[in-house]
Design a protein around this motif. Structure first.
Motif, PDB file in Angstrom:
ATOM      1  N   ILE A   1     -11.976  -3.882   6.573  1.00 40.43           N
ATOM      2  CA  ILE A   1     -11.033  -3.260   7.539  1.00 40.43           C
ATOM      3  C   ILE A   1     -11.474  -3.662   8.800  1.00 40.43           C
ATOM      4  CG2 ILE A   1      -9.959  -1.157   8.098  1.00 40.43           C
ATOM      5  CD1 ILE A   1     -10.895  -0.013   5.310  1.00 40.43           C
TER       6      ILE A   1
ATOM      7  N   LYS B   1      -0.031   4.531  -0.642  1.00 37.44           N
ATOM      8  CA  LYS B   1      -0.725   5.800  -0.499  1.00 37.44           C
ATOM      9  C   LYS B   1       0.094   6.642   0.491  1.00 37.44           C
ATOM     10  CE  LYS B   1      -3.224   4.088   3.989  1.00 37.44           C
ATOM     11  NZ  LYS B   1      -4.195   3.479   4.362  1.00 37.44           N
TER      12      LYS B   1
ATOM     13  N   VAL C   1       0.941  -1.306  -0.063  1.00 33.42           N
ATOM     14  CA  VAL C   1       0.036  -0.089   0.043  1.00 33.42           C
ATOM     15  C   VAL C   1       0.944   1.375   0.004  1.00 33.42           C
ATOM     16  CG1 VAL C   1      -1.819   1.325   1.137  1.00 33.42           C
ATOM     17  CG2 VAL C   1      -1.917  -1.162   0.959  1.00 33.42           C
TER      18      VAL C   1
ATOM     19  N   ASN D   1      -5.338   4.636  -1.837  1.00 32.20           N
ATOM     20  CA  ASN D   1      -6.630   4.706  -1.478  1.00 32.20           C
ATOM     21  C   ASN D   1      -7.551   6.303  -1.863  1.00 32.20           C
ATOM     22  OD1 ASN D   1      -5.496   6.750   0.235  1.00 32.20           O
ATOM     23  ND2 ASN D   1      -6.807   5.852   2.139  1.00 32.20           N
TER      24      ASN D   1
ATOM     25  N   ARG E   1      -2.882  -6.275   2.784  1.00 32.76           N
ATOM     26  CA  ARG E   1      -2.745  -5.015   2.238  1.00 32.76           C
ATOM     27  C   ARG E   1      -1.866  -4.342   3.144  1.00 32.76           C
ATOM     28  NH1 ARG E   1      -8.420  -5.439   2.762  1.00 32.76           N
ATOM     29  NH2 ARG E   1      -7.965  -4.032   4.660  1.00 32.76           N
ATOM     30  N   VAL E   2      -0.610  -4.272   2.880  1.00 31.30           N
ATOM     31  CA  VAL E   2       0.568  -3.664   4.129  1.00 31.30           C
ATOM     32  C   VAL E   2       1.247  -2.509   3.535  1.00 31.30           C
ATOM     33  CG1 VAL E   2       2.606  -4.417   5.312  1.00 31.30           C
ATOM     34  CG2 VAL E   2       0.784  -6.079   4.843  1.00 31.30           C
ATOM     35  N   GLY E   3       1.141  -1.321   4.427  1.00 26.51           N
ATOM     36  CA  GLY E   3       1.682  -0.254   4.073  1.00 26.51           C
ATOM     37  C   GLY E   3       2.788   0.123   4.984  1.00 26.51           C
ATOM     38  N   SER E   4       2.593   0.399   6.233  1.00 24.17           N
ATOM     39  CA  SER E   4       3.813   0.950   7.024  1.00 24.17           C
ATOM     40  C   SER E   4       4.834  -0.021   7.442  1.00 24.17           C
ATOM     41  CB  SER E   4       3.209   1.490   8.398  1.00 24.17           C
ATOM     42  OG  SER E   4       2.110   0.721   8.797  1.00 24.17           O
TER      43      SER E   4
ATOM     44  N   ILE F   1      -8.375   0.883  -2.627  1.00 27.93           N
ATOM     45  CA  ILE F   1      -8.729   0.330  -1.593  1.00 27.93           C
ATOM     46  C   ILE F   1      -9.487   1.322  -0.670  1.00 27.93           C
ATOM     47  CG2 ILE F   1      -6.985  -1.465  -1.639  1.00 27.93           C
ATOM     48  CD1 ILE F   1      -5.181   0.284   0.389  1.00 27.93           C
TER      49      ILE F   1
ATOM     50  N   ARG G   1       2.991   6.638   8.036  1.00 27.65           N
ATOM     51  CA  ARG G   1       2.579   7.700   7.091  1.00 27.65           C
ATOM     52  C   ARG G   1       2.606   9.008   8.042  1.00 27.65           C
ATOM     53  NH1 ARG G   1      -0.716   3.300   6.157  1.00 27.65           N
ATOM     54  NH2 ARG G   1      -1.926   3.926   7.782  1.00 27.65           N
TER      55      ARG G   1
HETATM   56  C1  LIG Z   1      -3.739   2.181   4.662  1.00 27.98           C
HETATM   57  C2  LIG Z   1      -4.553   1.130   4.402  1.00 27.98           C
HETATM   58  C3  LIG Z   1      -3.897  -0.159   4.597  1.00 27.98           C
HETATM   59  C4  LIG Z   1      -2.609  -0.354   4.906  1.00 27.98           C
HETATM   60  O1  LIG Z   1      -2.432  -0.221   6.284  1.00 27.98           O
HETATM   61  P1  LIG Z   1      -1.248  -0.393   7.179  1.00 27.98           P
HETATM   62  O2  LIG Z   1      -1.572  -0.516   8.718  1.00 27.98           O
HETATM   63  O3  LIG Z   1      -0.126   0.844   6.810  1.00 27.98           O
HETATM   64  O4  LIG Z   1      -0.339  -1.645   6.787  1.00 27.98           O
HETATM   65  C5  LIG Z   1      -4.547  -1.308   4.096  1.00 27.98           C
HETATM   66  N1  LIG Z   1      -5.975  -1.325   3.884  1.00 27.98           N
HETATM   67  C6  LIG Z   1      -6.488   0.030   3.667  1.00 27.98           C
HETATM   68  C7  LIG Z   1      -7.879  -0.022   3.358  1.00 27.98           C
HETATM   69  C8  LIG Z   1      -5.851   1.117   3.943  1.00 27.98           C
HETATM   70  O5  LIG Z   1      -6.531   2.365   3.917  1.00 27.98           O
END
Ligand SMILES: *Cc1c(COP(=O)(O)O)cnc(C)c1O
Length: 237
Positions: free
Chosen positions: A166, A40, A38, A61, A221-224, A82, A230
């Protein structure tokens, strides 16, 4: 500022190790669980890191932010939306994303179907279900899921590939686990009732991917954990 490829590859290995461990604990094959990075709120350069590491898709997103990055990134990946989508952005979304995971209303289904038809394409979507009954989250309520799917299956320019959720924010890991179990049960019931497999279960993020995998996630779905915290304070929707 973007992180280095080296840093990214180290974090990617660590996330994959977490996924592998969760799969081992659940008796699942790691090949059944895709990783969606992710990107974003991070600059377009991180999309190039994703491509350099051989990953095929990214999650974003916000429509406008993603379109700007698509022009800047200079690499070929698939783009998945997403985040919450308003019907008035359906035209852009249907043209600029390879799949939309956040479809939680009949109104949005109709708008996307119309715009996908106008663009001459079949648009893959996931139905977002508020499986944790979280007042802060968007998505259809579990009780609305059958009507939403029935309507979705009647749209000729959409392909319904599964469900997304989520989990509510909570210090208790059982809250996420129950949310993910509930999404799987909703999927199983819908699949039986409508005779469609709905194979994709997009659930689990940095903080709760193990619980999601234990309950049958096919995409985390992995961001941080990959790109760092962020700076943007906006909520996830
Ligand atoms: C930001 C987001 C993620 C990723 O979140 P992290 O906690 O940073 O891994 C996954 N799904 C959705 C819908 C998001 O908005």
């Amino acid at each position: 500022m973007s992180i280095s490829l080296d840093t990214f590859l180290h974090r990617l290995a660590a996330v994959r190790a977490r996924i592998a461990q969760a799969c081992a604990d659940a008796g699942r094959n790691p090949a059944e669980v895709a990783l969606l990075p992710v990107t974003k709120y991070h600059p377009a350069e991180v999309v190039a890191l994703v491509a350099a590491a051989g990953l095929a898709a990214v999650g974003e997103n916000r429509v406008q932010e993603a379109i700007a990055k698509q022009a800047q990134a200079g690499v070929k990946v698939r783009w998945e939306l997403i985040g919450h989508l308003q019907s008035n952005k359906a035209r852009l979304a249907a043209r600029h994303f390879d799949r939309i995971q956040s479809v939680g209303s009949i109104r949005l289904l109709d708008a996307l179907d119309r715009e996908a038809a106008a663009a001459g394409r079949i648009l893959p979507v996931l139905l977002q279900i508020n499986a944790g009954n979280d007042p802060a989250k968007s998505g259809a309520e579990p009780g609305e899921a059958p009507a939403l799917l029935e309507h979705a299956l009647g749209r000729t320019s959409l392909r319904i590939e599964g469900l997304m959720t989520i989990a509510p924010l909570s210090d208790d890991p059982l809250v996420a686990r129950r949310t993910f179990a509930s999404l799987r049960e909703i999927r199983d019931a819908l699949a039986a009732r409508f005779g469609r497999p709905l194979p994709e279960l997009s659930m689990g993020m940095t903080g709760d991917l193990a619980q999601a995998i234990a309950e049958g996630s096919t995409m985390v779905r992995v961001g941080s954990a990959l790109f760092g915290e962020r700076t943007d304070p906006l909520p996830n929707g």
